[in-house]
Write a protein that holds these residues in place. Structure first.
Motif, short mmCIF file in Angstrom:
data_model
loop_
_atom_site.label_atom_id
_atom_site.label_comp_id
_atom_site.label_asym_id
_atom_site.label_seq_id
_atom_site.Cartn_x
_atom_site.Cartn_y
_atom_site.Cartn_z
N LYS A 206 -4.43 5.05 6.19
CA LYS A 206 -3.30 4.45 5.47
C LYS A 206 -2.02 5.23 5.75
O LYS A 206 -2.03 6.46 5.85
CB LYS A 206 -3.58 4.45 3.98
N ASP A 207 -0.91 4.48 5.91
CA ASP A 207 0.38 5.14 6.10
C ASP A 207 1.06 5.34 4.75
O ASP A 207 0.46 5.10 3.69
CB ASP A 207 1.26 4.34 7.06
N GLU A 208 2.33 5.77 4.78
CA GLU A 208 3.06 6.07 3.55
C GLU A 208 3.25 4.84 2.66
O GLU A 208 3.51 4.95 1.46
CB GLU A 208 4.43 6.68 3.88
N ASN A 209 3.15 3.64 3.25
CA ASN A 209 3.31 2.41 2.48
C ASN A 209 1.99 1.88 1.96
O ASN A 209 1.95 0.83 1.29
CB ASN A 209 3.97 1.33 3.34
N GLY A 210 0.91 2.58 2.26
CA GLY A 210 -0.40 2.12 1.81
C GLY A 210 -1.05 1.13 2.76
O GLY A 210 -2.11 0.58 2.45
N ILE A 243 8.72 3.66 7.46
CA ILE A 243 9.06 3.70 6.04
C ILE A 243 10.56 3.47 5.87
O ILE A 243 11.34 3.64 6.80
CB ILE A 243 8.64 5.04 5.39
N GLN A 246 13.29 6.48 6.47
CA GLN A 246 13.03 7.27 7.68
C GLN A 246 14.35 7.62 8.37
O GLN A 246 15.20 6.76 8.58
CB GLN A 246 12.12 6.48 8.62
N ARG A 286 12.93 -0.60 6.92
CA ARG A 286 11.99 -0.91 8.01
C ARG A 286 12.45 -2.07 8.88
O ARG A 286 11.81 -2.39 9.89
CB ARG A 286 10.60 -1.21 7.43
#
Length: 322
Positions: A206-210, A243, A246, A286
């Motif tokens: 999973k990335d920072e956004n879930g 994200i 960023q 994004r």
């Protein structure tokens, strides 16, 4: 020391002696290397001897670790009648000296034969030999007899040809207009995970956004064997932040020996550098798009980046130390 001299002296003294010789008598070790380098570039007679200066420290190490001197070890080896130790000199029959180079010469011939099978070299009429080993009469004779259908060109001071070419190119970059890529170049990328992903199973998290993302994807830019012109831009690719807040986009550049790598973790794939593009305005999050075109063919890998919102264009070079 060259593979040729190391491997063959190893057969006589054993690897322990050579290892100690290198660590304790590095200057003498390098001297033997230079001797072999010098002799291999000179015409080798079909009969007679080739003389190599030899440090007495090597024989002393043989006594210490093999409990006998180099002369005695030679008498027990398959070189008994072909190699002699005379004080600080090693005298080798010329046929034995030539034999030392046979594995390397075979590999070179095999490699050239494989290259000549490639469609990109159709119509090749000549072989240009450069580098120090190109001055070896053994290699020259072998190449000429193996590739009789091709003209073999050996420039004067072949050992300096590559260096001179680099200097000329530095003064006049337009001298070379096109290159053939030795490796497949690409960037390490990621994308949202999907059940329809057709690449080999790699790292998914999973990335920072879930969101689940697939990482370590090798996104090919140019393939090994592909011709690239100097300053020629590759097709533009669109980058977006992962994200919302960023402040820069970083990408990693890889080189692979494979023509179709899919993951950056594959064998033969190596990280060669990084590229970082700053994002001065993060208000679009994004949705902020950047167009990126890689430029190969010069002395470095360059990327042209266009901010699709502001129209600003920048050129960034790969940081090979990053």
């Amino acid at each position: 020391m060259s593979d040729v001299s190391v491997s063959n002296i190893n057969r006589i003294t054993g690897p322990v002696v050579i290892s100690k010789f290198k660590s304790q008598h590095l200057e003498d070790y390098i001297d033997i290397f230079r001797e072999f380098e010098s002799k291999k570039r000179k015409p080798i007679p079909s009969t007679g001897f080739v003389t190599i200066r030899l440090s007495t420290s090597l024989s002393e190490l043989c006594k210490e670790f093999r409990e006998t001197d180099l002369r005695e070890l030679l008498s027990k080896s398959r070189y008994e009648s072909k190699v002699k130790v005379l004080q600080d000199k090693l005298r080798l029959d010329s046929d034995i000296f030539n034999e030392f180079f046979e594995p390397t010469v075979r590999e070179i011939n095999s490699h050239v034969e494989n290259i000549l099978k490639e469609s990109s070299v159709d119509g090749c009429a000549a072989i240009l030999m450069v580098g120090g080993f190109s001055e070896s009469s053994v290699l020259q004779k072998n190449v000429k007899s193996t590739f009789k259908q091709l003209k073999v060109i050996i420039p004067n001071e072949a050992n300096l040809a590559v260096l001179k070419g680099a200097v000329i190119f530095g003064h006049k970059p337009t001298t070379i207009t096109e290159r053939i890529c030795k490796f497949t170049y690409g960037e390490g990328s990621s994308h949202r995970y999907s059940a329809r992903c057709n690449h080999p199973k790699g790292r998914v998290k999973k990335d920072e956004n879930g969101d689940l993302r697939c990482y370590n994807i090798f996104d090919i830019l140019v393939k090994a064997g592909q011709s690239v012109k100097v300053d020629e831009e590759q097709p533009e690719q669109i980058f977006t932040p992962i994200i919302d807040n960023q402040t820069n986009i970083s990408t990693t550049v890889y080189a692979s020996t494979s023509t179709n790598p899919q993951l950056t973790t594959e064998d033969g794939c190596k990280l060669i550098g990084t590229l970082t593009v700053p994002i001065s305005d993060t208000s679009s999050g994004r949705n902020h798009e950047f167009g990126a075109s890689f430029i190969f063919g010069g002395t470095e890998i360059v990327i042209k980046v266009v901010d699709k919102e502001s129209g600003e264009m920048m050129l960034k070079s790969v940081d090979f130390l990053g």
